[in-house]
Write an enzyme that holds these catalytic residues in place. Structure first.
Site, PDB file in Angstrom:
ATOM      1  N   GLN A  53     -12.717   3.996 -32.469  1.00 47.62           N
ATOM      2  CA  GLN A  53     -13.237   5.057 -33.339  1.00 47.62           C
ATOM      3  C   GLN A  53     -13.672   4.497 -34.699  1.00 47.62           C
ATOM      4  OE1 GLN A  53     -13.555   7.883 -31.870  1.00 47.62           O
ATOM      5  NE2 GLN A  53     -14.497   8.963 -33.580  1.00 47.62           N
TER       6      GLN A  53
ATOM      7  N   GLY B 217       4.678   1.674  -4.032  1.00 52.27           N
ATOM      8  CA  GLY B 217       4.339   1.334  -5.421  1.00 52.27           C
ATOM      9  C   GLY B 217       5.551   1.574  -6.280  1.00 52.27           C
TER      10      GLY B 217
ATOM     11  N   GLY C  86     -16.960   2.990 -34.534  1.00 58.77           N
ATOM     12  CA  GLY C  86     -18.090   3.839 -34.163  1.00 58.77           C
ATOM     13  C   GLY C  86     -18.750   3.313 -32.896  1.00 58.77           C
TER      14      GLY C  86
ATOM     15  N   ILE D 152      -1.306  -8.086  -6.408  1.00 57.64           N
ATOM     16  CA  ILE D 152      -0.377  -9.125  -6.820  1.00 57.64           C
ATOM     17  C   ILE D 152      -1.071 -10.070  -7.793  1.00 57.64           C
ATOM     18  CG2 ILE D 152       1.105 -11.001  -6.017  1.00 57.64           C
ATOM     19  CD1 ILE D 152       1.900  -8.069  -5.150  1.00 57.64           C
TER      20      ILE D 152
ATOM     21  N   GLY E 254      11.656  -7.847 -18.138  1.00 59.02           N
ATOM     22  CA  GLY E 254      10.239  -7.642 -17.833  1.00 59.02           C
ATOM     23  C   GLY E 254       9.646  -6.530 -18.693  1.00 59.02           C
TER      24      GLY E 254
ATOM     25  N   ARG F 106     -17.973  -2.505 -43.287  1.00 60.70           N
ATOM     26  CA  ARG F 106     -19.023  -1.563 -42.880  1.00 60.70           C
ATOM     27  C   ARG F 106     -19.284  -0.543 -43.989  1.00 60.70           C
ATOM     28  NH1 ARG F 106     -23.457  -0.300 -39.877  1.00 60.70           N
ATOM     29  NH2 ARG F 106     -23.467   1.911 -39.329  1.00 60.70           N
TER      30      ARG F 106
ATOM     31  N   PRO G 250       0.818  -1.223   0.000  1.00 60.52           N
ATOM     32  CA  PRO G 250       0.000   0.000   0.000  1.00 60.52           C
ATOM     33  C   PRO G 250       0.853   1.275   0.000  1.00 60.52           C
ATOM     34  CG  PRO G 250      -0.904  -1.589   1.555  1.00 60.52           C
ATOM     35  CD  PRO G 250       0.367  -2.183   1.022  1.00 60.52           C
TER      36      PRO G 250
ATOM     37  N   GLN H  75     -11.118   8.954 -46.567  1.00 58.92           N
ATOM     38  CA  GLN H  75      -9.753   9.275 -46.171  1.00 58.92           C
ATOM     39  C   GLN H  75      -9.624   9.434 -44.649  1.00 58.92           C
ATOM     40  OE1 GLN H  75      -7.899  13.066 -47.369  1.00 58.92           O
ATOM     41  NE2 GLN H  75      -6.430  11.806 -48.473  1.00 58.92           N
TER      42      GLN H  75
ATOM     43  N   GLU I 269       4.831  -2.777 -14.310  1.00 57.81           N
ATOM     44  CA  GLU I 269       6.235  -2.939 -14.748  1.00 57.81           C
ATOM     45  C   GLU I 269       6.935  -1.579 -14.841  1.00 57.81           C
ATOM     46  OE1 GLU I 269       6.653  -6.297 -15.026  1.00 57.81           O
ATOM     47  OE2 GLU I 269       8.816  -5.962 -15.045  1.00 57.81           O
TER      48      GLU I 269
HETATM   49  C1  LIG Z   1      -3.469  -5.301 -12.751  1.00 58.64           C
HETATM   50  C2  LIG Z   1      -2.279  -5.068 -11.921  1.00 58.64           C
HETATM   51  C3  LIG Z   1      -1.374  -6.094 -11.720  1.00 58.64           C
HETATM   52  C4  LIG Z   1      -0.264  -5.899 -10.915  1.00 58.64           C
HETATM   53  N1  LIG Z   1       0.567  -6.964 -10.685  1.00 58.64           N
HETATM   54  C5  LIG Z   1       1.545  -6.812  -9.759  1.00 58.64           C
HETATM   55  C6  LIG Z   1       2.318  -7.944  -9.336  1.00 58.64           C
HETATM   56  O1  LIG Z   1       2.108  -9.082  -9.818  1.00 58.64           O
HETATM   57  N2  LIG Z   1       3.284  -7.770  -8.409  1.00 58.64           N
HETATM   58  C7  LIG Z   1       3.542  -6.541  -7.868  1.00 58.64           C
HETATM   59  O2  LIG Z   1       4.420  -6.455  -7.033  1.00 58.64           O
HETATM   60  N3  LIG Z   1       2.825  -5.443  -8.224  1.00 58.64           N
HETATM   61  C8  LIG Z   1       1.829  -5.554  -9.153  1.00 58.64           C
HETATM   62  N4  LIG Z   1       1.066  -4.457  -9.515  1.00 58.64           N
HETATM   63  C9  LIG Z   1       1.377  -3.150  -8.933  1.00 58.64           C
HETATM   64  C10 LIG Z   1       2.026  -2.182  -9.941  1.00 58.64           C
HETATM   65  O3  LIG Z   1       3.335  -2.571 -10.219  1.00 58.64           O
HETATM   66  C11 LIG Z   1       1.959  -0.770  -9.309  1.00 58.64           C
HETATM   67  O4  LIG Z   1       0.625  -0.355  -9.395  1.00 58.64           O
HETATM   68  C12 LIG Z   1       2.874   0.210 -10.016  1.00 58.64           C
HETATM   69  O5  LIG Z   1       4.194  -0.074  -9.722  1.00 58.64           O
HETATM   70  C13 LIG Z   1       2.576   1.651  -9.615  1.00 58.64           C
HETATM   71  O6  LIG Z   1       2.541   1.824  -8.245  1.00 58.64           O
HETATM   72  P1  LIG Z   1       1.304   2.552  -7.539  1.00 58.64           P
HETATM   73  O7  LIG Z   1       0.090   1.965  -8.078  1.00 58.64           O
HETATM   74  O8  LIG Z   1       1.493   2.551  -6.089  1.00 58.64           O
HETATM   75  O9  LIG Z   1       1.363   4.035  -8.070  1.00 58.64           O
HETATM   76  P2  LIG Z   1       2.184   5.256  -7.433  1.00 58.64           P
HETATM   77  O10 LIG Z   1       3.590   4.862  -7.271  1.00 58.64           O
HETATM   78  O11 LIG Z   1       1.460   5.777  -6.261  1.00 58.64           O
HETATM   79  O12 LIG Z   1       2.109   6.298  -8.604  1.00 58.64           O
HETATM   80  C14 LIG Z   1       1.013   7.188  -8.799  1.00 58.64           C
HETATM   81  C15 LIG Z   1       1.359   8.163  -9.924  1.00 58.64           C
HETATM   82  O13 LIG Z   1       2.515   8.939  -9.550  1.00 58.64           O
HETATM   83  C16 LIG Z   1       3.508   8.837 -10.512  1.00 58.64           C
HETATM   84  N5  LIG Z   1       4.826   8.888  -9.893  1.00 58.64           N
HETATM   85  C17 LIG Z   1       5.264   8.213  -8.813  1.00 58.64           C
HETATM   86  N6  LIG Z   1       6.542   8.503  -8.573  1.00 58.64           N
HETATM   87  C18 LIG Z   1       6.923   9.398  -9.497  1.00 58.64           C
HETATM   88  C19 LIG Z   1       8.122  10.099  -9.788  1.00 58.64           C
HETATM   89  N7  LIG Z   1       9.229   9.914  -9.045  1.00 58.64           N
HETATM   90  N8  LIG Z   1       8.160  10.943 -10.828  1.00 58.64           N
HETATM   91  C20 LIG Z   1       7.052  11.119 -11.597  1.00 58.64           C
HETATM   92  N9  LIG Z   1       5.892  10.493 -11.389  1.00 58.64           N
HETATM   93  C21 LIG Z   1       5.831   9.638 -10.342  1.00 58.64           C
HETATM   94  C22 LIG Z   1       3.261   7.512 -11.186  1.00 58.64           C
HETATM   95  O14 LIG Z   1       3.829   7.458 -12.488  1.00 58.64           O
HETATM   96  C23 LIG Z   1       1.747   7.465 -11.218  1.00 58.64           C
HETATM   97  O15 LIG Z   1       1.293   8.215 -12.322  1.00 58.64           O
HETATM   98  C24 LIG Z   1      -0.036  -4.627 -10.319  1.00 58.64           C
HETATM   99  C25 LIG Z   1      -0.938  -3.596 -10.536  1.00 58.64           C
HETATM  100  C26 LIG Z   1      -2.058  -3.800 -11.294  1.00 58.64           C
HETATM  101  C27 LIG Z   1      -3.036  -2.677 -11.446  1.00 58.64           C
END
Ligand SMILES: Cc1cc2nc3c(=O)[nH]c(=O)nc-3n(C[C@H](O)[C@H](O)[C@H](O)COP(=O)(O)OP(=O)(O)OC[C@H]3O[C@@H](n4cnc5c(N)ncnc54)[C@H](O)[C@@H]3O)c2cc1C
Lengths: 253, 380
Positions: free
Chosen positions: B332, B127, B335, B153, B238, B264, B124, B275, B359
């Site tokens: 788009q 990220g 439609g 995850i 990755g 279509r 939480p 075009q 990733e």
């Molecule tokens: C469907 C799905 C599958 C996933 N699978 C996995 C998994 O298998 N294992 C796992 O460990 N995780 C997994 N994740 C987690 C995913 O890797 C994270 O959501 C991702 O790394 C982004 O972290 P966050 O969501 O906390 O966003 P945040 O880090 O809170 O980012 C929020 C926003 O702030 C921006 N931001 C943050 N820091 C900066 C910076 N320094 N400069 C500019 N912009 C910034 C980000 O680009 C984003 O736009 C998954 C997520 C989803 C939705």
């Protein structure tokens, strides 16, 4: 029991075939090529007979250009034990006629001595549907064409054939030639590790000249044209008009 | 043109499997949010998991470019299936590189999808900034005790084994994290509910909670306190994988749009004759091809042992961005139909969005590209 499967490299069935501008044939350079689908079915059947312990060896042979090696590697990945390439030409546009192919295959049969040849009923490029039959004639063997089921039974092969009005089953004394129809089986997808393993196997190569076969063409292609474009349909305004058109214009009533 | 015969053959065999089995199933899998065990079972038999695992360890031993080709093809059928392939690829790469002979014994089951895995980094509060993880593994006898929680995850609701990044030294920052192999059926492991997502809905994503989970001495993967670096070492691969996945989604959208435009009719003409529609199709095609070439170039850099960081980030960022933009174009072209559930392009647009987020978000990819440029210079 040894099984020989002849395969042909043809334009992939997904490719939209285009006629060459000079009308001498269809475009074959820079086009995706793959194993003739009916030959895939033939090879699949041979490999299944081997997996069931009925056959002991599956040998695949192809006749044509050096690029045929790609097709033979696929055959190895699908489960062929050995493959043979007969170098017949370097020109990808040269098609070798069924009669010549049958004579070349007869030489390979002499050397390999298989009990069964399983071939595709036709190649999807020229749709000749002739090689299997000509080979059987050249060898003096029995033939079962359009097979939808194949079963080996004490020195014989039972071939179920799709004929008008139902299924016919023939019992052919071995050795024999069988050609495959679409519903005989569903060929397997090649597994990735098998592709890698196939790369390490060798492909035996024979020069056509060494076989002493007369492969001179007997057919001349006069022209190749695109199929006629479908005409747009007509809308009729009443049933009467429809009936009159069917009677007077289409002549089907 | 860029692929050798083997790579072409892998592509064509993957493509026929995808056309017959994966693409026709995608609509229902999306609707039902269902884990496609039967498809994974078949993929395991075909060797479509663990593409780079060497032959002596039971894999096909292919290079990164071949992996990228497989990812694009799978994703063209359904992105979730590709994402599963990508997940297994990362885990098996970690096992091959860092696993003990005993730990590697799980590879055949992982590659057959008999043992489902999860890669557990995100929390939480952590990220993008992974160094913020709070999950801890504390020494206890010859093993460890694991406490903490992971969110979002992939595979969490179904997985058997987690590869969990945990803090092992509170003071040491990025040099104080380790990866542990955790039995997710063990005592103290709780699974959260499956999340309901915008797209890639057949992927089962959820939370994992660890409360005093006991880990044996063989649970540590690789070196102690090197977890963060091990994680970084598979990031390039990755990213190439996700970039290829994004290209596959966009390619499926292009194919659907070209077909639809040719059937279509409006104003007594196929819409492909206008075009305005042609330019949509042309822009889709050129961006997709450019993204594919970035993917190939990044993969080839990895395979040749060159510095690939900038190339991988460029591929991931560009492919994710164009996947979103060009699947929007596909909608788009369709439609109103393109906005209706059941039409493939509607799903593709939803499936594409996450490729800009997971990733490493595309903001972070740009940050990396800029950092590399400023550090190593602008020349190619
Ligand atoms: C469907 C799905 C599958 C996933 N699978 C996995 C998994 O298998 N294992 C796992 O460990 N995780 C997994 N994740 C987690 C995913 O890797 C994270 O959501 C991702 O790394 C982004 O972290 P966050 O969501 O906390 O966003 P945040 O880090 O809170 O980012 C929020 C926003 O702030 C921006 N931001 C943050 N820091 C900066 C910076 N320094 N400069 C500019 N912009 C910034 C980000 O680009 C984003 O736009 C998954 C997520 C989803 C939705």
């Amino acid at each position: 029991m040894k099984i020989l499967v002849p395969v042909k490299r043809v334009v992939d069935y997904n490719v939209r075939v285009r006629v060459r501008p000079d009308g001498s044939g269809v475009e074959l350079s820079n086009v995706k090529m793959s194993m003739n689908p009916f030959d895939e079915i033939a090879l699949e059947e041979a490999v299944r007979l081997k997996e069931k312990g009925v056959a002991t060896e599956v040998v695949v042979v192809s006749i044509g250009v050096p690029q045929v090696k790609d097709t033979l590697r696929t055959a190895l990945a699908m489960g062929a034990d050995r493959t043979i390439l007969v170098h017949a030409t370097d020109d990808v546009n040269q098609d070798i006629e069924p009669l010549a192919i049958a004579k070349i295959l007869a030489k390979i049969v002499d050397a390999e001595k298989p009990q069964l040849v399983i071939a595709g009923k036709q190649a999807i490029d020229n749709d000749m549907n002739a090689t299997g039959q000509m080979l059987a004639a050249a060898l003096g063997w029995g033939q079962g064409t359009y097979a939808s089921a194949v079963e080996i039974d004490e020195g014989a092969v039972l071939v179920t054939r799709e004929v008008d009005g139902g299924l016919q089953t023939l019992r052919l004394k071995l050795p024999a030639v069988v050609t495959t129809d679409l519903r005989l089986n569903q060929p397997r997808y090649v597994a990735l590790p098998a592709i890698m393993k196939a790369r390490k196997k060798t492909i035996e190569e024979i020069d056509l000249a060494a076989l002493g076969v007369d492969s001179a063409p007997r057919l001349t292609v006069l022209s190749t044209v695109e199929p006629a474009k479908r005409q747009a349909g007509v809308k009729v305004h009443s049933v009467d008009e429809l009936i009159s058109k069917l009677k007077n214009e289409a002549g089907v009533l | 043109m860029f692929l050798n015969e083997t790579q072409e053959e892998v592509r064509s065999t993957t493509r026929s499997f995808v056309n017959d089995v994966v693409r026709p199933a995608a609509e229902a899998l999306d609707r039902e949010e269902r884990f496609p065990a039967e498809i994974y079972d078949e993929m395991g038999k075909l060797g479509l998991f663990g593409i780079a695992v060497p032959e002596e360890l039971g894999g096909p031993g292919f290079d990164t470019l071949t992996y990228a080709v497989v990812m694009e093809e799978l994703s063209r059928g359904y992105a979730c299936v590709a994402d599963q392939c990508g997940l297994v690829e990362l885990i098996s790469t970690l096992l091959v590189r860092h696993g003990t002979p005993e730990q590697r014994k799980m590879l055949p089951d992982v590659m057959a999808m008999k043992r489902k895995v999860a890669y557990c980094i995100t929390e939480p509060e952590a990220g993008t900034d992974v160094s913020g993880i709070r999950t801890t593994a504390v020494r206890d006898g010859d093993g460890w005790v694991l406490n903490g929680g992971k969110i979002w995850i992939h595979n969490a609701p179904v997985a058997d084994t987690g590869f969990v990044l945990a803090r092992t030294d509170k003071e040491a920052g990025n040099r104080g994290m380790s990866i542990f192999i955790v039995d997710l059926h063990a005592k103290g492991v709780e699974r959260g509910p499956k999340e309901h997502k915008m797209g890639q809905r057949a992927s089962q994503v959820g939370a994992l909670d660890f409360q005093d989970v006991r880990l044996g001495p063989d649970a540590l993967l690789g070196e102690m306190n090197r977890g963060f670096h091990m994680m970084l070492s598979v990031l390039d691969k990755g990213r190439v994988g996700i970039a290829a996945l994004a290209v596959g989604i966009a390619q499926a959208g292009l194919e659907a749009a070209v077909d639809y435009a040719g059937t279509r009719k409006q104003f007594c003409k196929h819409i492909s004759e206008f075009q305005g529609v042609q330019w949509l199709l042309a822009d889709m095609a050129k961006d997709i091809e450019a993204a594919r070439l970035l993917v190939y170039s990044a993969a080839m850099k990895i395979d040749r042992g060159l510095d690939a960081t900038r190339a991988c980030s460029m591929a991931k960022c560009f492919a994710g961005d164009i996947a979103v933009a060009r699947t929007a174009d596909a909608v788009q072209v369709f439609g109103g139909s393109g906005y209706i559930r059941g039409f493939e392009v509607e799903r593709l647009y939803r499936d594409a969005k996450i490729t800009q987020i997971y990733e490493g978000t595309n903001q972070i990819q740009r940050m990396i590209i800029a950092r590399e440029l400023l550090r190593k210079g602008a020349s190619a």
